[in-house]
Design a protein around this motif. Structure first.
Motif, PDB file in Angstrom:
ATOM      1  N   UNK A 353       0.821  -1.217   0.000  1.00  0.00           N
ATOM      2  CA  UNK A 353       0.000   0.000   0.000  1.00  0.00           C
ATOM      3  C   UNK A 353       0.851   1.260   0.000  1.00  0.00           C
ATOM      4  N   UNK A 354       1.948   1.251   0.750  1.00  0.00           N
ATOM      5  CA  UNK A 354       2.805   2.439   0.838  1.00  0.00           C
ATOM      6  C   UNK A 354       3.470   2.769  -0.498  1.00  0.00           C
ATOM      7  N   UNK A 355       3.573   1.777  -1.381  1.00  0.00           N
ATOM      8  CA  UNK A 355       4.234   1.994  -2.678  1.00  0.00           C
ATOM      9  C   UNK A 355       3.254   2.329  -3.795  1.00  0.00           C
ATOM     10  N   UNK A 356       1.968   2.358  -3.483  1.00  0.00           N
ATOM     11  CA  UNK A 356       0.979   2.655  -4.513  1.00  0.00           C
ATOM     12  C   UNK A 356       1.062   4.120  -4.928  1.00  0.00           C
ATOM     13  N   UNK A 357       0.877   4.417  -6.203  1.00  0.00           N
ATOM     14  CA  UNK A 357       0.920   5.819  -6.638  1.00  0.00           C
ATOM     15  C   UNK A 357      -0.286   6.597  -6.121  1.00  0.00           C
ATOM     16  N   UNK A 358      -0.165   7.907  -6.132  1.00  0.00           N
ATOM     17  CA  UNK A 358      -1.285   8.766  -5.723  1.00  0.00           C
ATOM     18  C   UNK A 358      -2.440   8.602  -6.709  1.00  0.00           C
ATOM     19  N   UNK A 359      -3.655   8.726  -6.187  1.00  0.00           N
ATOM     20  CA  UNK A 359      -4.850   8.542  -7.019  1.00  0.00           C
ATOM     21  C   UNK A 359      -5.528   9.867  -7.323  1.00  0.00           C
ATOM     22  N   UNK A 360      -5.988   9.990  -8.557  1.00  0.00           N
ATOM     23  CA  UNK A 360      -6.804  11.115  -9.006  1.00  0.00           C
ATOM     24  C   UNK A 360      -8.117  10.504  -9.485  1.00  0.00           C
ATOM     25  N   UNK A 361      -9.122  10.496  -8.604  1.00  0.00           N
ATOM     26  CA  UNK A 361     -10.370   9.799  -8.878  1.00  0.00           C
ATOM     27  C   UNK A 361     -11.516  10.777  -9.114  1.00  0.00           C
ATOM     28  N   UNK A 362     -12.417  10.388 -10.009  1.00  0.00           N
ATOM     29  CA  UNK A 362     -13.677  11.115 -10.182  1.00  0.00           C
ATOM     30  C   UNK A 362     -14.812  10.110 -10.039  1.00  0.00           C
ATOM     31  N   UNK A 454       2.153   9.427 -13.846  1.00  0.00           N
ATOM     32  CA  UNK A 454       2.617   8.256 -13.097  1.00  0.00           C
ATOM     33  C   UNK A 454       1.667   7.846 -11.992  1.00  0.00           C
ATOM     34  N   UNK A 455       0.528   8.524 -11.899  1.00  0.00           N
ATOM     35  CA  UNK A 455      -0.441   8.227 -10.844  1.00  0.00           C
ATOM     36  C   UNK A 455      -1.575   7.353 -11.331  1.00  0.00           C
ATOM     37  N   UNK A 456      -2.539   7.134 -10.456  1.00  0.00           N
ATOM     38  CA  UNK A 456      -3.721   6.322 -10.762  1.00  0.00           C
ATOM     39  C   UNK A 456      -4.861   7.266 -11.117  1.00  0.00           C
ATOM     40  N   UNK A 457      -5.018   7.539 -12.404  1.00  0.00           N
ATOM     41  CA  UNK A 457      -6.057   8.448 -12.882  1.00  0.00           C
ATOM     42  C   UNK A 457      -7.245   7.612 -13.349  1.00  0.00           C
ATOM     43  N   UNK A 458      -8.394   7.778 -12.668  1.00  0.00           N
ATOM     44  CA  UNK A 458      -9.485   6.834 -12.906  1.00  0.00           C
ATOM     45  C   UNK A 458     -10.846   7.506 -12.702  1.00  0.00           C
ATOM     46  N   UNK A 539      -6.017  -0.171  -8.865  1.00  0.00           N
ATOM     47  CA  UNK A 539      -4.637   0.123  -9.264  1.00  0.00           C
ATOM     48  C   UNK A 539      -4.163  -0.886 -10.304  1.00  0.00           C
ATOM     49  N   UNK A 540      -4.013  -0.444 -11.556  1.00  0.00           N
ATOM     50  CA  UNK A 540      -3.556  -1.309 -12.640  1.00  0.00           C
ATOM     51  C   UNK A 540      -2.037  -1.464 -12.571  1.00  0.00           C
ATOM     52  N   UNK A 541      -1.573  -2.709 -12.757  1.00  0.00           N
ATOM     53  CA  UNK A 541      -0.124  -2.958 -12.833  1.00  0.00           C
ATOM     54  C   UNK A 541       0.280  -3.336 -14.257  1.00  0.00           C
TER      55      UNK A 541
END
Length: 714
Positions: A353-362, A454-458, A539-541
């Motif tokens: 969890x600590x290594x997950x990128x920041x999320x930008x969610x709508x 580089x983040x989680x844009x979703x 979070x997609x890998x």
């Protein structure tokens, strides 16, 4: 002696201090008043972030320190707080939340306060509802009275079951109309009903004796017109009304994309089988909802790959730089002993969890009029609260809603501002038509304006899929979402509701939009998908993951892919990086099955040999190889695919694993529900036996739940 006493006291104090600061594992079971488990109930250590949820059987496990307070909570029930004093087992019984304890309830031949009753009492007051017009007593209770289950069966009246120990296996509660006991459902004019009360547990039998052992439904008419009659006189009066029982309608308002199941193919004529992975599991939870509601399951609602991929399998983590491990198993086919079965499994890398990128969610939320039902917008809001609980300070979320038009109701807000986000959710109300296209446009624009490199844009879309204004046609939606996919934004689709559910549109959106798709049928499923499997869901890998398999014609006479009908690709699409495919999330597993007919096996499913065309075969010595599998994937922010290759030995496993048995049982059940013409053995008992053999690991009780679904289908 004095020194010895002081030493003993010091040791005791030291032991006490050490014990006080030590964390101890607590286990237990959470149930309701009827001793039935409450799956998904929350257990929280007060004033900390530590929490857990009960599994399907109500069992939980959590660690705590001596003196800490454990808070047990479940939607619709009163919370309970218990102080931990070093006990290792704490079993909790929660009571249904009841408002208005001073309400007067008509019971027997008199009245009592609700407070005086020892069992649970629930009330539905019809005269106070201006927007709700029930057409039968069961419909007056459906979704409005706690502890009551209405089972809708096609073309037959809806039986009523009151949830309680004595009524688990019964279908006939006692009815009381204006104080007159009545043994079957009274055929009343719904417009004459003032209120409906339900009494269960000890109160029902205390007042009505054995007749109330399955619970009591007390109906009060507006003018108490049947008060004082005998049961025989009441029956005579009701017969005069000549009101027929209401038949539950078929779920024909729901929309599913039709498809033809994969047929057997010869490796000589079709040497390559190519498809995209699919991590969706909406089909399984939707089927579960239908079976639990006593509905027939439409053939096209069954997507076998989504049924298999609902469950987790014991695949090892990848040991190299690749984002997933590749696992295969080859054994006998359970539904046709002449055939074999090849299982292919992928295990996504579990990112801490600590290594997950920041999320930008709508959050893109449908608030149109069709979302007013209790299992739509109200359940949706509770679901998103679970998701909000997973957000961190570095994450941000915005909320876009759409009905007749689209609007931004919450600008991008930091994930630790939970109160602000939850307040915005609480204010949502349904009404108006459904401009789904406008909502998608605004949601993607909002993500783009706050894009994190580089983040989680979703975008997380929540709807019943009933788009009826704007870009509503499937082709229009497909074109729109394919265009938005190029922006590098991922999509998660969450489906809600029943009756008018548009599964076909949700499939289009998820398949074409770098997305995944889940159907939320209850709060437990919301908790599973949005909390327990948060990393895999959000979070997609790896993206555009494709699989291509080539069977060795020396050993394989014919083969077919089980499921994945709407994920099949052309052989040339495998290397074409412009062709979209499925994404794989952190910790996700993906499973696929091939049914194989070996060379020399007589089978009704093998195509005849060609007369005029002869396909040349490679004469090289690959006698020990059954097949070669190739995989291609892109990094989440990459545009060029990476290829992986592995070969499968022509060696049949003598003892299939528990995962092999269970995944094949799930596929077999799906083939039965689809009434597959390629499976002659559809014996429910055989499917259940095979599934039971795969119960080795059942964290959360989901496999046991599957077996209960199998038992319900004959």
């Amino acid at each position: 002696m004095k020194s010895l006493k002081l030493l003993s006291l010091a040791i005791a104090m030291l032991f006490s201090v050490l014990t006080f600061g030590q964390e101890i594992t607590i286990t237990g079971t959470i149930t309701d008043e009827s001793q039935l488990p409450l799956p998904g109930a929350n257990v929280t250590i007060k004033n900390t972030t530590k929490s857990t949820q009960a599994d399907y059987n109500g069992h939980y496990s959590i660690t705590a320190k001596n003196g800490e307070l454990l808070v047990f909570a479940y939607i619709g029930y009163n919370s309970k707080t218990v102080k931990f004093t070093n006990q290792t087992t704490i079993n909790i019984q929660l009571e249904a939340s009841e408002a208005g304890l001073e309400e007067v309830v008509v019971v027997g031949y008199g009245v009592q306060k609700k407070r005086a009753l020892t069992g649970a009492v629930s009330r539905s007051v019809l005269q106070d509802s201006k927007s709700y017009a029930p057409n039968s007593v069961p419909n007056a209770l459906q979704g409005r009275v706690a502890g009551v289950q209405i089972t809708h069966a096609n073309n037959s009246p809806s039986p009523v079951i009151i949830r309680g120990v004595a009524s688990v296996n019964a279908t006939k509660p006692l009815y009381v109309v204006d104080g007159v006991p009545y043994t079957s459902e009274p055929k009343l004019n719904p417009q004459d009903i003032a209120s409906v009360d339900v009494i269960k547990d000890a109160s029902a039998t205390a007042i009505y004796g054995a007749r109330g052992s399955n619970g009591v439904i007390i109906i009060s008419t507006k003018n108490q017109q049947y008060k004082g009659l005998t049961e025989k006189e009441l029956k005579k009066e009701l017969d005069k009304l000549n009101i027929n029982p209401i038949v539950a309608p078929n779920p024909n308002q729901e929309d599913y994309e039709s498809f033809v199941e994969n047929q057997f193919e010869s490796p000589k004529n079709a040497p390559l089988s190519t498809f995209s992975i699919d991590v969706d599991n909406a089909s399984y939870t939707n089927i579960r909802r239908m079976i639990n509601n006593g509905q027939a399951v439409p053939k096209d609602a069954v997507r076998i790959e989504e049924m298999m991929n609902f469950f987790k399998y014991n695949y090892p983590q990848p040991t190299n730089e690749d984002p997933f491990s590749i696992n295969t198993e080859y054994s006998n086919c359970p539904w046709n002993p002449k055939h074999q079965l090849l299982k292919i499994g992928l295990q996504g890398k579990n990112i801490p969890t600590d290594d997950l990128p920041a999320s930008n969610l709508v959050f893109l939320i449908d608030v149109s009029g069709s979302m007013s039902d209790a299992n739509k917008l109200p359940l949706l809001k509770q679901s998103f609260k679970i998701l909000v609980n997973e957000l961190r300070k570095e994450d941000k979320v915005a909320i876009v809603v759409y009905a007749g038009a689209a609007g931004l109701v919450l600008p991008p807000t930091a994930g630790d501002q939970k109160k602000t986000i939850l307040n915005a959710l609480d204010k949502l109300q349904s009404g108006g038509s459904t401009a789904g296209g406008a909502g998608i446009e605004l949601a993607y624009t909002t993500v783009a304006e706050n894009f994190i490199k580089g983040g989680n844009n979703r975008v997380i879309l929540a709807t019943d899929g009933d788009f009826n204004v704007g870009s509503s046609a499937n082709k229009d939606m497909e074109t729109l979402i394919e265009e938005k996919r190029k922006s590098g934004v991922f999509l998660t689709c969450l489906g809600y509701g029943m009756g008018n559910y548009k599964d076909s549109k949700m499939e289009v959106l998820a398949n074409k939009g770098n997305g995944n798709y889940a159907y939320i049928d209850n709060i437990q499923e919301a908790n599973r998908f949005l909390s327990k499997e948060f990393k895999g869901s959000m979070f997609a890998i790896a993206k555009d993951v494709k699989i291509q398999i080539e069977f060795n014609p020396k050993h394989v006479q014919s083969y077919r892919l089980i499921g994945y009908e709407n994920r099949k690709l052309r052989p040339e699409d495998f290397k074409n990086d412009a062709i979209d495919a499925g994404e794989l999330g952190s910790g996700h597993t993906v499973t696929a099955l091939y049914e194989i007919i070996l060379t020399g096996t007589e089978s009704d499913y093998v195509a005849s040999d060609l007369k005029y065309s002869v396909t040349p075969t490679n004469t090289s010595n690959f006698s020990n190889e059954l097949a070669t599998i190739k995989f291609r994937y892109k990094k989440p922010d990459g545009e060029k695919s990476i290829e992986m290759v592995t070969t499968i030995a022509n060696q049949l496993a003598k003892n299939a694993s528990a995962d092999f048995k269970f995944s094949s049982a799930v596929a077999w059940f799906g083939l039965k529900l689809r009434d597959s013409k390629l499976v002659s053995n559809k014996d429910t008992a055989a499917i259940e036996t095979l599934a039971n053999a795969g119960l080795a690991t059942d964290k959360g009780g989901y496999r046991a739940e599957f077996i209960r679904l199998v038992e319900a289908i004959q």
